[in-house]
Scaffold this motif. Structure first.
Motif, PDB file in Angstrom:
ATOM      1  N   CYS A 158       0.809  -1.221   0.000  1.00 34.64           N
ATOM      2  CA  CYS A 158       0.000   0.000   0.000  1.00 34.64           C
ATOM      3  C   CYS A 158       0.842   1.271   0.000  1.00 34.64           C
ATOM      4  O   CYS A 158       0.429   2.279  -0.555  1.00 34.64           O
ATOM      5  N   TYR A 193      -6.156 -15.551   8.750  1.00 37.59           N
ATOM      6  CA  TYR A 193      -6.075 -15.065  10.138  1.00 37.59           C
ATOM      7  C   TYR A 193      -6.239 -16.170  11.180  1.00 37.59           C
ATOM      8  O   TYR A 193      -5.577 -16.177  12.214  1.00 37.59           O
ATOM      9  N   LEU A 243      -2.616  -6.937   6.917  1.00 40.43           N
ATOM     10  CA  LEU A 243      -3.755  -7.452   6.157  1.00 40.43           C
ATOM     11  C   LEU A 243      -3.392  -8.746   5.447  1.00 40.43           C
ATOM     12  O   LEU A 243      -2.261  -8.915   4.979  1.00 40.43           O
ATOM     13  N   ILE A 278       1.259   3.223   2.424  1.00 39.31           N
ATOM     14  CA  ILE A 278       0.712   4.249   3.325  1.00 39.31           C
ATOM     15  C   ILE A 278       0.450   3.699   4.731  1.00 39.31           C
ATOM     16  O   ILE A 278      -0.419   4.179   5.443  1.00 39.31           O
ATOM     17  N   ASN A 282      -6.880   3.290  -1.940  1.00 34.65           N
ATOM     18  CA  ASN A 282      -5.971   2.473  -1.133  1.00 34.65           C
ATOM     19  C   ASN A 282      -6.766   1.840   0.008  1.00 34.65           C
ATOM     20  O   ASN A 282      -7.990   1.980   0.078  1.00 34.65           O
ATOM     21  N   PHE A 283      -6.094   1.144   0.906  1.00 29.92           N
ATOM     22  CA  PHE A 283      -6.806   0.410   1.955  1.00 29.92           C
ATOM     23  C   PHE A 283      -7.361   1.323   3.047  1.00 29.92           C
ATOM     24  O   PHE A 283      -8.062   0.854   3.934  1.00 29.92           O
ATOM     25  N   ASP A 284      -7.039   2.632   2.975  1.00 27.92           N
ATOM     26  CA  ASP A 284      -7.664   3.535   3.949  1.00 27.92           C
ATOM     27  C   ASP A 284      -9.114   3.837   3.563  1.00 27.92           C
ATOM     28  O   ASP A 284      -9.962   4.023   4.434  1.00 27.92           O
ATOM     29  N   LEU A 318     -10.063  -3.661   4.164  1.00 25.42           N
ATOM     30  CA  LEU A 318     -10.199  -5.118   4.185  1.00 25.42           C
ATOM     31  C   LEU A 318     -10.404  -5.560   5.633  1.00 25.42           C
ATOM     32  O   LEU A 318      -9.955  -4.900   6.565  1.00 25.42           O
ATOM     33  N   TYR A 331     -10.690   1.793   1.070  1.00 23.77           N
ATOM     34  CA  TYR A 331     -11.247   0.515   0.593  1.00 23.77           C
ATOM     35  C   TYR A 331     -10.735  -0.542   1.569  1.00 23.77           C
ATOM     36  O   TYR A 331      -9.817  -1.308   1.271  1.00 23.77           O
ATOM     37  N   ARG A 388      -5.311 -10.862   2.406  1.00 26.65           N
ATOM     38  CA  ARG A 388      -6.468 -10.929   1.513  1.00 26.65           C
ATOM     39  C   ARG A 388      -6.984 -12.362   1.391  1.00 26.65           C
ATOM     40  O   ARG A 388      -8.160 -12.586   1.131  1.00 26.65           O
ATOM     41  N   GLU A 397      -0.919   0.962   5.789  1.00 30.39           N
ATOM     42  CA  GLU A 397      -2.216   0.323   6.016  1.00 30.39           C
ATOM     43  C   GLU A 397      -2.130  -1.199   6.030  1.00 30.39           C
ATOM     44  O   GLU A 397      -2.938  -1.851   6.678  1.00 30.39           O
ATOM     45  N   CYS A 398      -1.194  -1.792   5.296  1.00 26.89           N
ATOM     46  CA  CYS A 398      -1.300  -3.244   5.069  1.00 26.89           C
ATOM     47  C   CYS A 398      -0.275  -4.084   5.834  1.00 26.89           C
ATOM     48  O   CYS A 398      -0.513  -5.261   6.073  1.00 26.89           O
TER      49      CYS A 398
END
Lengths: 154, 706
Positions: A40, A138, A132, A42, B640-642, B646, B644, A134, A44-45
């Motif tokens: 990502c 988990y 994350l 940023i 991005n994932f912010d 998951l 969208y 996909r 997030e992942c």
């Protein structure tokens, strides 16, 4: 650009990159360590997670200049032979599906267990929610974290 | 090689001495075009070589994206061959127009549709040839010999020969026309939980995904595509991009603008510094416009997809009739590994490394773009950081081939996450109008479903006519007994590209029909599970799946502060029922537990099947809770994932998978557990709150206080 010296997986490595280059791209494109992944960019992942002095850090957010002076560990340096208890637990539970996020998962779990050898469910939730998956592995990740804690335990 | 043709069994087998010594097999698997139910063709799928060192090498033509084909397909051959699994080596096959049959990996088709039978026959034929070679060498009757994990044994004399020692001689023997297949009770590998072949490399960080390909002299690039669908480049001001140290080239491609640099980060920075003026196309719609156009389309009759009985009359005469409008949004695939491809185009040949679900399509695309004959194009297939249907397209291949053609060096094109999210082939947004009637007996007397959905086949974007089979999947083949069933399809012409998304049309259609069936059950004053069961007396396997889901989930037993919902599907050869257990506290929806019961026929690897079911629940739940791509002025908003999101680790429900033991032919396992989860959750929300969710994603804020 003056060369920058990084300590990666126990070795001194010199790189010529702009100092604000994210560590992720230094590892992947300049040092040939492709275990940490881009997902990502940023924070997030979590696919890019590595260790800085044993703590989990998102390598897409850490600049090369900030990483200098710290001990950087990537999935390639976690163990030489898959002997790290987290890697062993991941194999025993056959956690990965596509595998792309798994180095981020493993590095996050390894840092968690290093600071909290018998983590509570809540600690596991808090730490592992940063990465994350996909494919949805988990449930097996949770089992593997418990297994690693058990088998690395005293 | 000698060739054995058995068209009666739709199987070809090539078998014989291998040039380098040993025994080679080429297995032709009856495959189907991914979305075509009519034609069956004869195609090889797996190549096997038994070396004189005893190593069994299996080339897998299908691609690995976490669904386990690199373990499960070799298991099938190795079991019938009675090979020593520890001496089996799996190789990912390069693309080839014919050699490996259809390599395209989608539609949960790698094992099902009879694909496993020829694999078994190949292994069995080779095993008999090895036995024949051993019996000839010993001068004994073949019937007195048996095999045991990579060796032939003659019990009477205690003699043993390894497969490696027999491979050359076996390769010169005639191919048995009708090798004996194992009785399922004799399976040693099929049905077992072998460690997956790729786990150690994944855990070591050594697996090579598309973005991990490193070729000497390779440059890194990224591509900026027109932000609006149908747009094109009008003017490029590359001054600032070229000023970024390390940027080598800025190039106009057919699909956008490439920035080529010394590393990926520099390419990304160069792309940010680009100043491109885009020429918009004619498409400038937003999500509200699209929703309105779908609703308008439903005012006109569509193409009939199913017409049983007389739904019109039955609806008019029914004792009780309900109707509703349902909607589902566009969805991105958002594979963890963004789109990427590495290409090296030279005047006389082209080499490609791609995380693709479509190796042959990749090869064809590269041949077309370069003008090279197909045999001059090599496509190496890497690991895929998820596929979900997105990687069956070749748009990212085109970017890499065009870029390498222009710069002359090997180039890796990596899309940013934002480019990936905004240039997808989306699961289409849909609007359905449903009407249902309850008969005097309290059963489902009639159902009419009118579907408006951009065609999924062929990339969407308008054009075409007739019923798009993928768009009506799960409705036109509704498993329930409904005496009067009418389904029609209205075809919108919207420029947003659409494509295959895990479980395809069933993912949105099952949410809609299974929610409406729930509405009908409540309208009839009946238990939703019992209401469904009564409509499945002609489908005993599916009824059994539903009954098991009831048992395993404790259906009907009281739950404090929670409620259960149920839904089922017959999709891609799998029969799946799911029961979700949810709570709503302070407006916060929580899915606590999911019971997933699946009958997918005989299971090759139960561990893989369980992983696929659990992962499918995560996939469908992510979409139900968060998945929504919206448009403004012809552009995708999310990047991005912010925006969208998951499903994360701490939101993961406890998923209990129960695989029904079955001797039926194997079905699909990668997709059928996706569709039921959304309606299972929304039906549970209704049971808990009395609020009916008719549009996804679920917005818990609208449910509180109910």
């Amino acid at each position: 650009m003056p060369p920058l010296t990084l300590r990666v997986n126990g070795h001194r490595r010199q790189v010529e990159v702009a100092p604000d280059t994210p560590l992720l791209w230094v590892l992947r494109d300049h040092l040939g360590l492709t275990g940490a992944k881009y997902g990502c960019g940023i924070a997030e992942c979590g696919a890019c997670t590595v260790h800085l002095d044993g703590r989990a850090e998102l390598s897409c957010m850490v600049t090369a200049s900030r990483a200098a002076g710290h001990e950087i560990t990537t999935i390639e340096g976690l163990s030489a032979d898959l002997s790290h208890p987290v890697q062993q637990a991941w194999i025993a539970e056959d956690v990965p599906e596509c595998g792309y996020c798994q180095s981020g998962q493993i590095m996050t779990a390894a840092a968690l267990l290093a600071r909290s050898p018998s983590p509570s469910e809540r600690e596991i939730d808090e730490a592992m929610a940063a990465v994350l998956c996909r494919c949805g592995t988990y449930q097996r990740i949770r089992r593997a974290v418990h297994r690693a804690a058990r088998e690395a335990g005293p | 090689m000698t060739e054995l043709s058995r068209p009666d069994r739709r199987t070809f087998l090539k078998i014989g001495a291998f040039a380098g010594g040993g025994l080679a097999l080429a297995v032709y698997v009856p495959g189907r075009r991914p979305w075509d139910t009519t034609g069956a063709t004869f195609q090889p799928n797996v190549f096997v070589r038994l070396g004189s060192d005893g190593m069994v090498t299996i080339w897998v033509g299908r691609v690995e994206m976490g669904q386990g084909v690199r373990t499960s397909l070799p298991m099938i051959v190795a079991d019938e061959l009675d090979a020593d699994w520890s001496r089996v080596h799996v190789v990912q096959a390069d693309a080839h127009p014919t050699k490996y049959g259809r390599q395209g990996t989608y539609g949960s088709t790698s094992v099902r549709n009879g694909a496993w039978l020829p694999l078994r026959r190949a292994g069995a034929a080779a095993r008999e040839m090895l036995v024949g070679a051993a019996a000839a060498r010993w001068g004994v009757d073949e019937a007195a010999c048996r095999t045991d994990r990579g060796q032939v044994v003659h019990d009477a004399s205690g003699r043993i020969l390894s497969y490696g020692e027999l491979a050359d001689a076996a390769g010169r023997r005639p191919v048995p026309p009708d090798p004996r297949l194992k009785d399922p009770s004799e399976f040693r590998l099929i049905g077992s939980r072998l460690p997956l072949v790729d786990t150690p490399a994944h855990v070591a960080g050594r697996s090579v995904f598309g973005l991990d390909v490193r070729v000497p002299g390779m440059l890194h690039a990224t591509v900026v595509h027109p932000p609006m669908f149908g747009g094109a480049v009008q003017h490029i001001d590359a001054t600032r991009a070229r000023d970024v140290p390390g940027v080598r080239h800025v190039l106009e491609l057919s699909g956008g603008v490439a920035v080529v640099a010394e590393d990926t980060w520099t390419a990304f920075r160069g792309a940010e510094a680009l100043d491109v003026t885009w020429k918009p196309g004619s498409f400038a719609l937003g999500s509200a416009d699209i929703a309105a156009s779908l609703a308008r389309l439903l005012e006109q009759p569509g193409e009939v997809a199913r017409d049983d009985g007389d739904a019109e009359t039955a609806l008019r005469q029914a004792a009780r009739r309900i109707e509703a409008i349902y909607r589902a949004p566009y969805l991105a695939h958002a594979t963890m590994e963004p789109m990427n491809c590495t290409a090296h185009v030279r005047p006389d040949r082209c080499e490609i490394w791609a995380p693709t679900q479509n190796p042959q399509g990749t090869q064809e695309a590269a041949a077309r773009l370069t003008g090279l004959p197909i045999e001059r194009v090599t496509v190496h297939v890497t690991h895929l950081g998820c596929g979900w249907g997105r990687r069956s397209a070749t748009d990212f291949v085109r970017d890499a081939v065009e870029t390498s053609m222009k710069v002359g060096t090997p180039v890796q094109v990596a899309w940013t996450r934002e480019e990936d999210m905004r240039h997808d082939y989306y699961r289409p947004t849909v609007c359905h109008h449903l009407e249902g009637a309850i008969g005097a007996d309290g059963g489902l007397a009639a159902l009419r479903v009118r579907i408006a959905c951009t065609p999924i086949s062929g990339g969407g974007g308008g054009g075409g006519s007739g019923v798009d089979r993928n768009s009506v999947e799960g409705v036109a083949n509704l498993p329930y007994r409904v005496p009067n069933l009418f389904v029609d399809y209205c075809r919108p012409h919207i420029a947003v590209p659409t494509g295959y998304w895990r479980s395809v049309g069933a993912s949105q259609n099952t949410f809609i029909v299974e929610s409406f069936v729930d509405e009908l059950a409540h309208a009839a004053g009946r238990d939703p599970l019992e209401f469904r069961l009564a409509l499945l007396d002609h489908r005993p396997r599916l009824a059994r799946v539903l009954e098991l889901a009831a048992e395993r989930s404790g259906w009907g037993t009281p739950l404090a502060g929670r409620a259960r919902g149920v839904a089922l599907v017959d999709n891609k050869g799998g029969l799946v029922a799911e029961v979700a257990e949810v709570s709503l506290e302070g407006g916060r929806l929580r899915v606590h537990r999911v019971t997933c019961v699946a009958d997918c026929g005989r299971i090759i690897h139960p561990g893989i099947a369980e992983s696929q079911m659990t992962g499918s629940v995560v996939c469908g739940l992510t979409a139900a809770l968060y998945g929504e791509i919206t448009l403004e002025g012809g552009r995708v908003v999310q990047g991005n994932f912010d925006d969208y999101p998951l499903l994360r680790f701490d939101e993961m429900p406890e998923v209990a998978v129960h695989l029904v033991r079955s001797d039926e032919e194997p079905g699909g396992v990668g997709e059928p557990a996706v569709p039921p989860i959304a309606p299972a959750v929304t039906n549970a929300i209704f049971a808990l709150s009395g609020r009916r969710v008719r549009s996804l994603p679920i917005r818990p804020g609208n449910l509180s206080g109910a």
